[in-house]
Write a protein that holds these residues in place. Structure first.
Motif, PDB file in Angstrom:
ATOM      1  N   ASP A  91     -10.070   2.723   6.798  1.00 53.26           N
ATOM      2  CA  ASP A  91     -10.857   2.114   5.729  1.00 53.26           C
ATOM      3  C   ASP A  91     -10.865   0.588   5.844  1.00 53.26           C
ATOM      4  O   ASP A  91     -11.822  -0.067   5.428  1.00 53.26           O
ATOM      5  N   LYS A  96      -1.326   8.979   6.719  1.00 53.55           N
ATOM      6  CA  LYS A  96      -1.605   8.021   5.651  1.00 53.55           C
ATOM      7  C   LYS A  96      -1.898   6.637   6.228  1.00 53.55           C
ATOM      8  O   LYS A  96      -2.827   5.945   5.795  1.00 53.55           O
ATOM      9  N   ALA A 104       0.820  -1.214   0.000  1.00 54.89           N
ATOM     10  CA  ALA A 104       0.000   0.000   0.000  1.00 54.89           C
ATOM     11  C   ALA A 104       0.852   1.261   0.000  1.00 54.89           C
ATOM     12  O   ALA A 104       0.501   2.264  -0.640  1.00 54.89           O
ATOM     13  N   ASP A 140      -3.879  -1.001  -0.546  1.00 55.89           N
ATOM     14  CA  ASP A 140      -4.274   0.307  -0.023  1.00 55.89           C
ATOM     15  C   ASP A 140      -5.792   0.366   0.034  1.00 55.89           C
ATOM     16  O   ASP A 140      -6.469   0.512  -0.994  1.00 55.89           O
ATOM     17  N   SER A 141      -6.334   0.232   1.225  1.00 57.11           N
ATOM     18  CA  SER A 141      -7.790   0.190   1.387  1.00 57.11           C
ATOM     19  C   SER A 141      -8.460   1.496   0.998  1.00 57.11           C
ATOM     20  O   SER A 141      -9.652   1.519   0.664  1.00 57.11           O
ATOM     21  N   THR A 142      -7.693   2.616   0.995  1.00 57.22           N
ATOM     22  CA  THR A 142      -8.289   3.917   0.655  1.00 57.22           C
ATOM     23  C   THR A 142      -8.589   4.035  -0.831  1.00 57.22           C
ATOM     24  O   THR A 142      -9.331   4.931  -1.243  1.00 57.22           O
ATOM     25  N   LYS A 143      -8.021   3.138  -1.632  1.00 56.81           N
ATOM     26  CA  LYS A 143      -8.222   3.194  -3.081  1.00 56.81           C
ATOM     27  C   LYS A 143      -9.237   2.161  -3.569  1.00 56.81           C
ATOM     28  O   LYS A 143      -9.427   1.994  -4.771  1.00 56.81           O
ATOM     29  N   MET A 144      -9.874   1.475  -2.645  1.00 59.46           N
ATOM     30  CA  MET A 144     -10.844   0.447  -3.022  1.00 59.46           C
ATOM     31  C   MET A 144     -12.240   1.056  -3.155  1.00 59.46           C
ATOM     32  O   MET A 144     -12.616   1.947  -2.384  1.00 59.46           O
ATOM     33  N   ILE A 145     -13.007   0.543  -4.103  1.00 61.68           N
ATOM     34  CA  ILE A 145     -14.390   0.984  -4.237  1.00 61.68           C
ATOM     35  C   ILE A 145     -15.254   0.180  -3.263  1.00 61.68           C
ATOM     36  O   ILE A 145     -14.840  -0.862  -2.751  1.00 61.68           O
ATOM     37  N   VAL A 165      -3.570  -6.095  -4.722  1.00 60.72           N
ATOM     38  CA  VAL A 165      -4.246  -5.345  -5.786  1.00 60.72           C
ATOM     39  C   VAL A 165      -3.954  -5.955  -7.155  1.00 60.72           C
ATOM     40  O   VAL A 165      -3.037  -6.749  -7.318  1.00 60.72           O
ATOM     41  N   LYS A 182      -5.390   6.453   7.747  1.00 63.63           N
ATOM     42  CA  LYS A 182      -6.448   6.375   6.738  1.00 63.63           C
ATOM     43  C   LYS A 182      -6.585   4.949   6.212  1.00 63.63           C
ATOM     44  O   LYS A 182      -7.707   4.448   6.029  1.00 63.63           O
ATOM     45  N   ILE A 183      -5.449   4.300   5.950  1.00 65.41           N
ATOM     46  CA  ILE A 183      -5.494   2.904   5.479  1.00 65.41           C
ATOM     47  C   ILE A 183      -6.155   2.027   6.534  1.00 65.41           C
ATOM     48  O   ILE A 183      -7.020   1.198   6.224  1.00 65.41           O
TER      49      ILE A 183
END
Length: 731
Positions: free
Chosen positions: A356, A349, A340, A608-613, A579, A352-353
């Motif tokens: 989420d 940062k 991530a 990176d959980s912040t970039k997952m939908i 990912v 945030k990870i």
């Protein structure tokens, strides 16, 4: 007892629940191997030794003109060296007079209840439920008085026999031990295949099977660790053996350093296999009265194919190997920061990870490399175990407190065996690393290896890491080793003892782990060495799980995990969803498939959980819920490899079955896909044929016999790399 000596026949009889191991003292005092295989009741197998005059096979002096007795063809428990056996030797000794010889004859033996102890080395241990008996046989050289003690332990109900060797210098001279095999086994036939597990970094433990050919086949490691390239486990099996049929013999070395396994098919179509510490650059000085203890080999025999052999190892390694309380506990679902963020992070940062990840159902946040010293890349700061306050101004404690406030546990990454040249530690103590005099050292990942043979180095590591663990609430540690050993020379060892450094490094590592890992039973430790470069029973003694590979590609993991499962239980394999496109291969695989593959182990996440939908997070939530529901089945059940990804290309399938046969989980990933392809069925294993089951993904009830004989249809609509699972429960 499961171990007996029959005086009238001069035979030793070892009996497990399903196997028999038998040895005999010959007329001239040599210890001969008679049999290892299916359990036999009190049969004397001495008749198997057939003597004959073999040309150019020398005879011991005491045999006189009896030319039918030669160690060059007789099956032995521990082969002599420098005498009359030209095959693979169990030992090489340089005696005080400069000669190279050891001729050991049985001097005495001892049988006692319980298991022998190996000082300073990991080995199997017994529980209150286990029946264990030990046999020790002293082989003494009449000329030098050097003694080799062969140690056997029978774990009767586990169907396991362990072996080790202790060498005692009872002479008046200093001698050098240049080779010591923990196990030698002779077979009077050679119709066997040799199965071993080779590979490389990011493709570890690849299955390899070849028939024995005349000569010697060798696998091993000279890298200072068990390595990505070969694993300290091998199988000899009948050429016709498969998962469900045939005689199979397993040999698993409980050691984390240099090792060697050699198999020789000799001139008379006999087979000898040896396993032990790799003899290259190994030379152990033994002064009068000193002894040396060799690591343990765990033997298992199956007359029912490879799957049963796997079950024997899984069972004993789950119950009798790991010292961590977590070996028998459910492991938390983690998310690791490495893929991530790599080195590019700050506290904001990371939080945030973690935040989420809570929504995904994750239970543990792990901070990987980059949190200490001046560590902004992999060129600096190893050895400086102070927090990098530029990234974490409130230190590990501040971050840990925030993580725990979210309802998560907190873990960190360490690499305590290494030092960077750009570090305060190296500037203060350049002599603390392994480095040859008058030569520039080899670098790996721009780091050097600390000399763990030194007590002062070990004390520094123990004090530093225990200090880190005491500085914050830390419940998980990933213990890494990102380069192998070169320049194996210690600044404080005498020149006559430099050949001991590789082994003393491993003994030092075990000492450190005893003083860190075993003193923190509340912490879950995960082993790692660039992924699976040190995936061995020695590490599993301390750490209940090991990062299976740095390769997180779900398709590659199918082969990696396939090979790993032959000896190591699923509960030992840490496996993550990452990912796509994958960071190692660039391959794109559905997130469901990534989850199904990772559930064939200890499930975790590396992204990176912040970039997952939201849809992806929902899938992860469902994966975690399903995994936790089936955790006991996956981690404790019997494991079945339903396909071989090296020989069957259409799909990869595996199965977990509860020990009471009331539950099963079949997982399947489509591999090679063709248009309008054939209808295929996956056949279950391990069920009760007379019991009826419900398959959650299908209508109707099915007997175990039907599910194992006719199977379940693989849906034609699945695309390449798609996955499906069948949850099977008894009615």
């Amino acid at each position: 007892m499961s171990v007996r000596y029959i005086e009238s026949k001069k035979t030793f009889l070892l009996q497990t629940k399903s196997s028999t191991y038998q040895m005999k003292i010959s007329d001239y005092g040599y210890l001969l191997h008679l049999y290892y295989g299916e359990r036999l009741e009190d049969e004397d197998l001495s008749y198997l030794i057939q003597l004959q005059d073999r040309g150019f096979s020398p005879n011991p002096y005491e045999a006189g003109n009896d030319r039918t007795f030669s160690l060059d063809f007789l099956p032995q428990e521990f082969s002599s060296d420098g005498s009359s056996d030209y095959r693979l030797s169990s030992i090489e000794i340089k005696n005080g007079d400069g000669s190279y010889a050891f001729v050991g004859k049985v001097a005495k033996h001892q049988i006692y209840s319980g298991k022998y102890h190996l000082a300073g080395l990991p080995s199997l241990w017994t529980t209150e439920k286990d029946t264990a008996d030990t046999l020790e046989i002293w082989l003494t050289d009449a000329v030098t008085q050097l003694t080799v003690v062969l140690c056997y332990c029978v774990l009767e109900e586990k169907d396991i026999i362990t072996r080790s060797v202790r060498v005692i210098n009872q002479s008046e001279d200093t001698i050098y031990l240049n080779r010591i095999m923990s196990m030698t086994m002779d077979f009077m036939d050679s119709d066997y295949d040799f199965i071993h597990f080779d590979g490389r970094h990011t493709m570890e433990r690849e299955w390899s099977r070849n028939p024995l050919a005349c000569g010697i086949q060798t696998v091993g490691s000279f890298r200072g660790a068990s390595s990505h390239q070969h694993n300290p486990f091998a199988v000899l099996c009948e050429s016709a053996a498969n998962e469900d049929y045939g005689r199979c013999y397993g040999f698993s070395f409980v050691y984390s350093g240099n090792f060697m396994c050699k198999v020789e098919k000799d001139q008379y179509d006999q087979t000898r296999i040896v396993m032990g510490i790799h003899p290259k650059h190994f030379s152990w000085q033994m002064k009068p009265g000193e002894s040396f203890t060799a690591p343990e080999v765990v033997l298992a025999y199956s007359g029912q194919g490879l799957t049963h052999l796997t079950h024997l190892y899984h069972n004993v390694y789950r119950e009798n190997l790991c010292k961590s309380p977590y070996a028998k506990k459910e492991r938390p679902i983690l998310i690791n920061s490495w893929e991530a963020a790599y080195f590019d992070f700050d506290e904001e940062k990371l939080l945030k990870i973690a935040g989420d990840a809570v929504d995904m159902g994750v239970e543990l946040f792990v901070l990987d490399d980059g949190w200490f010293g001046n560590r902004n890349n992999d060129n600096a700061a190893l050895g400086d175990w102070d927090v990098n306050t530029a990234k974490l101004p409130r230190g590990l404690k501040g971050l840990s407190d925030e993580i725990h406030a979210m309802g998560l546990k907190f873990g960190i990454w360490i690499e305590p065996e290494m030092v960077s040249e750009d570090s305060e530690l190296y500037r203060k103590h350049p002599d603390w690393c392994l480095q040859m005099p008058r030569r520039q050292p080899s670098r790996g990942r721009y780091q050097l290896v600390l000399d763990l043979s030194r007590e002062d180095v070990r004390d520094y590591i123990v004090t530093s890491i225990n200090g880190v663990l005491g500085s914050a609430r830390i419940e998980y540690v990933k213990w890494d080793m990102n380069r192998f050993i070169t320049d194996a020379w210690s600044a404080i060892a005498e020149k006559e003892k430099q050949g001991e450094i590789y082994h003393r490094y491993i003994l030092g590592l075990y000492d450190i782990m005893n003083r860190i890992i075993l003193t923190h039973p509340e912490v879950l430790f995960c082993g790692c060495s660039g992924g699976g470069g040190r995936f061995d029973p020695g590490m599993l003694y301390y750490q209940p799980q090991i990062w299976c590979s740095d390769n997180t590609d779900a398709v590659c993991r199918l082969k990696i995990q396939y090979g790993t499962t032959f000896v190591y239980p699923v509960s030992a394999m840490e496996s993550h969803v990452s990912v796509c496109p994958n960071h190692q291969t660039g391959r794109t695989v559905p997130i469901k498939t990534r989850g199904v593959t990772a559930m064939d182990g200890i499930l975790g996440y590396e992204l990176d959980s912040t970039k997952m939908i939201q849809e992806e997070k929902q899938i992860c939530r469902e994966q975690i819920q399903s995994y936790k529901k089936d955790y006991a089945l996956i981690a404790e059940g019997d494991y079945f490899r339903l396909t071989n990804p090296y020989t069957f290309m259409e799909y990869v399938a595996w199965e977990h079955v509860s020990r009471d046969q009331k539950e099963a989980l079949i997982s399947l990933v489509i591999m090679e896909k063709e248009a309008n392809d054939a209808q295929r069925c996956v056949k279950a294993k391990g069920l009760n044929p007379g019991m009826y089951y419900q398959v959650e993904e299908m209508e109707g009830h099915f007997s175990g016999q039907v599910l194992m004989s006719a199977g379940l249809p693989v849906p034609n609509g699945l695309l390449q790399y798609e996955a499906i699972q069948y949850h099977i429960r008894a009615i």
